[in-house]
Enzyme design. Structure first.
Site, PDB file in Angstrom:
ATOM      1  N   HIS A   1       8.587  21.963 -54.342  1.00 47.91           N
ATOM      2  CA  HIS A   1       9.700  20.877 -54.352  1.00 47.91           C
ATOM      3  C   HIS A   1      10.853  22.184 -55.362  1.00 47.91           C
ATOM      4  O   HIS A   1      10.380  22.701 -56.567  1.00 47.91           O
ATOM      5  CB  HIS A   1       9.597  19.590 -54.436  1.00 47.91           C
ATOM      6  CG  HIS A   1       9.552  18.663 -54.063  1.00 47.91           C
ATOM      7  ND1 HIS A   1       9.320  16.941 -53.821  1.00 47.91           N
ATOM      8  CD2 HIS A   1       8.647  18.793 -52.580  1.00 47.91           C
ATOM      9  CE1 HIS A   1       8.887  16.875 -52.894  1.00 47.91           C
ATOM     10  NE2 HIS A   1       8.098  17.465 -52.022  1.00 47.91           N
TER      11      HIS A   1
ATOM     12  N   GLU B   1      12.592  21.294 -57.838  1.00 44.53           N
ATOM     13  CA  GLU B   1      12.510  21.512 -59.162  1.00 44.53           C
ATOM     14  C   GLU B   1      11.206  22.088 -60.126  1.00 44.53           C
ATOM     15  O   GLU B   1      11.168  22.731 -61.192  1.00 44.53           O
ATOM     16  CB  GLU B   1      11.593  19.888 -59.538  1.00 44.53           C
ATOM     17  CG  GLU B   1      12.937  18.209 -59.344  1.00 44.53           C
ATOM     18  CD  GLU B   1      13.107  18.168 -57.664  1.00 44.53           C
ATOM     19  OE1 GLU B   1      12.674  19.050 -57.350  1.00 44.53           O
ATOM     20  OE2 GLU B   1      13.693  16.443 -57.929  1.00 44.53           O
TER      21      GLU B   1
ATOM     22  N   CYS C   1      11.237  12.942 -56.313  1.00 47.33           N
ATOM     23  CA  CYS C   1      10.236  12.515 -55.970  1.00 47.33           C
ATOM     24  C   CYS C   1       9.251  11.430 -57.284  1.00 47.33           C
ATOM     25  O   CYS C   1       9.700  12.296 -58.283  1.00 47.33           O
ATOM     26  CB  CYS C   1       9.475  13.159 -54.667  1.00 47.33           C
ATOM     27  SG  CYS C   1       8.542  14.457 -55.705  1.00 47.33           S
TER      28      CYS C   1
ATOM     29  N   CYS D   1       7.673  15.037 -58.456  1.00 42.73           N
ATOM     30  CA  CYS D   1       8.275  15.563 -59.839  1.00 42.73           C
ATOM     31  C   CYS D   1       8.598  14.503 -60.776  1.00 42.73           C
ATOM     32  O   CYS D   1       8.966  15.057 -62.036  1.00 42.73           O
ATOM     33  CB  CYS D   1       9.543  15.852 -58.401  1.00 42.73           C
ATOM     34  SG  CYS D   1       9.364  17.344 -57.225  1.00 42.73           S
TER      35      CYS D   1
END
Lengths: 182, 412
Positions: free
Chosen positions: A55, A57, A94, A97
């Site tokens: 992701h 992040e 999410c 993360c």
């Protein structure tokens, strides 16, 4: 009222999300800011890497950790640095993360649209205010961080809509949208 | 002997005490069987039981003497107000036109998650029970052969966890259809590639060659030695998922030559290795070749480079058959795995929320862990991700209760 500075950083995160969209990735982007300066950027790379955990992040965090280690910072110094960093991301982090951010001890998170399916900052779980962990030892639970959502949310949603209209090329066959063939 | 009860399914919800399941008060009434159809149809229109869909509207009893009695649920009795006049007007009309005599009774509030729960529920009022619609092997029990295989893979994870000076968590991703180890990894918080076995692309039998737990006991192995019990009693501060913030207090060594990374928990490293394996085995498949080529160029991100290097090295060991499979005309594109669909992961400790969610993203089918994680466990201890309905993927979770001798059977 959202400050012009916050909007400017979110604009940069949206730019990262657009780069993801151009690369046929789920359009999420982020920037990490320290002392009013962007020190790392990231965008989703799950399709390219075939690793669904890559992701935006995580990409930005890895850039930072690599840079800081190259500069000779110790673990304790890096931990100190994260306490002074803010993340601007186009979609609510999410569960994975949000948990990672609490492990790192980030100071603050600003996000665009909320994430009704996987959100870890209030939508599904609240890992940013981790008071649920048993009273044990400091090192056994993540650090809480301040979280503000809804910043430029419509822009973030528009990117998702564009992505799903063109069909997710990474989805397994039965779920693939037929829009592209039309 | 190995047996099924050593592998325990961790359900999607915290199970209720069988005999103390939450209940809800409802108004019910006896009705004339002749009017049952009309009454139920009308009730479903005016007062549908939206939150009690698992509860049957009608209950049939056979009274002494063979007479049939039908009871019907009229509506939910609102809390603290058991008065009939609180009912909707249409319902009151129905009650008076059929001359019903409502009374209060209890029904179970939540859908039964097991046959046992359902049987208890029906003592209050009948409910319906649908065993889970998705079936994942193992939820209903393991065959002797499968149990053996599960125990062997778990022991290989335990051995990995003990392979360094400091005990850490370890992960082994397995394709259960071929019994092939897809990837394996230890926590890599303090040093990358500290784990010698990292990304071993195992052959189908590779695990059995150095593992032998079953029921055979090495007579030379002191089963109750101090060393083995100490292993179990350690605080395990090196296990990343147990002490997720410990890295921040680690004594500094700024001139160390190796990399460290606070998020390289065993499960995430194993996922990364399996993704690298996928890219390696099926390099050009997929719908956007352009971005794969981009990956191979030098501007790949910092994090992917060690994995990439590792991938290149290990590429030489990769089974040739596998490589050919994807270029043969008969090779269907479906031969390429979609992430970790269909794969199992073995973890020594229950994963934290970051790792558990990473495994949702990567579409793992089953998770087996040996020890619960009371500090940060996300599969039953602190959170229960397998029960989060909103997620787009659900895996089945099992705890493997290792036989004592399996824990200290490590002589590398």
């Amino acid at each position: 009222m959202t400050s012009p500075e916050t909007l400017a950083f979110m604009e940069l995160a949206i730019h990262q999300a657009r780069l993801a969209l151009d690369a046929l990735e789920v359009p999420v982007g982020c920037v990490i800011v320290e002392d009013g300066k962007v020190i790392a950027t990231g965008r989703n790379r799950t399709t390219e890497t075939r690793n669904a955990t890559r992701h935006a992040e995580m990409e930005a965090i890895d850039v930072l950790l690599g840079q800081w280690q190259k500069n000779g910072l110790s673990m304790a110094e890096v931990a100190e640095k994260f306490l002074n960093c803010s993340l601007y991301v186009t979609c609510e982090p999410c569960i994975m993360c949000a948990s990672a951010l609490s492990i790192l001890g980030i100071k603050e998170v600003f996000y665009g649209c909320s994430n009704d399916k996987f959100g870890g900052c209030g939508s599904i779980l609240s890992l940013h205010s981790s008071n649920t962990t048993p009273v044990n030892n400091e090192v056994s639970s993540g650090k809480s961080f301040k979280c503000t959502g809804g910043i430029m949310a419509s822009e973030a949603v528009l990117l998702f809509r564009t992505f799903y209209e063109q069909g997710n090329p990474n989805a397994p066959k039965p779920h693939r949208s037929l829009a592209r063939q039309a | 002997m190995t047996n099924n009860c050593l592998i325990v399914h961790i359900p999607d919800q915290q199970p209720y005490d069988l005999h103390h399941q939450p209940t809800e008060s409802v108004f019910a009434s006896a009705i004339n069987p002749k009017h049952a159809n009309q009454i139920v149809r009308r009730l479903n229109q005016i007062v549908p039981l939206d939150d009690l869909r698992h509860v049957k509207r009608i209950q049939k009893n056979v009274l002494e003497g063979g007479e049939i009695q039908l009871l019907v649920i009229l509506c939910v009795a609102s809390e603290g107000n058991n008065q009939l006049d609180s009912m909707p007007p249409h319902l009151q009309e129905l009650i008076s036109s059929y001359q019903l005599s409502p009374f209060i009774t209890k029904v179970c509030k939540y859908v039964a998650t097991s046959k046992e729960e359902w049987q208890e529920q029906c003592k209050f009022w009948p409910t319906s029970y649908h065993p889970r619609t998705y079936n994942i092997d193992g939820i209903t029990g393991f065959s002797e052969e499968d149990s053996q295989s599960v125990l062997k893979f778990m022991q290989s994870a335990v051995e990995l966890a003990k392979s360094n000076d400091l005990v850490v968590n370890a992960a082994v991703i397995v394709d259960p259809s071929t019994k092939e180890i897809i990837s394996s990894a230890c926590d890599q918080i303090y040093a990358w590639n500290s784990c010698k076995d990292d990304s071993c692309y195992g052959k189908p039998e590779s695990f059995s060659s150095h593992l032998n737990i079953s029921s055979t006991c090495d007579p030379h192995e002191p089963l109750h030695s101090n060393s083995s019990s100490n292993w179990l009693k350690q605080p395990y501060t090196g296990v990343a998922c147990l002490y997720i913030r410990r890295w921040a207090e680690h004594p500094s060594h700024p001139h160390s030559s190796y990399f460290w990374h606070p998020l390289r928990h065993a499960a995430t490293v194993a996922i990364e290795s399996s993704a690298a394996r996928d890219r390696n085995l099926f390099p050009s498949e997929g719908t956007n070749e352009a971005s794969y080529q981009e990956l191979d160029s030098e501007n790949a991100s910092w994090t992917s480079s060690p994995a990439k290097r590792q991938k290149t090295v290990c590429g030489n060991d990769v089974d040739d058959d596998k490589l050919n499979a994807c270029t043969q005309p008969s090779g269907q594109p479906s031969a390429r795995p979609y992430l970790c669909t269909g794969y199992d992961i073995y973890l020594v400790w229950e994963p934290c929320a970051m790792c558990a969610m990473a495994l949702v993203h990567q579409r793992i089918r089953r998770i087996f862990y040996a020890f619960p994680n009371p500090n940060a466990g996300a599969l039953g201890s602190v959170h229960r991700l397998q029960g989060q309905k909103s997620l787009n993927h659900h895996y089945a979770v099992f705890r493997v209760l290792l036989p004592e001798e399996a824990l200290h059977k490590s002589h590398v």
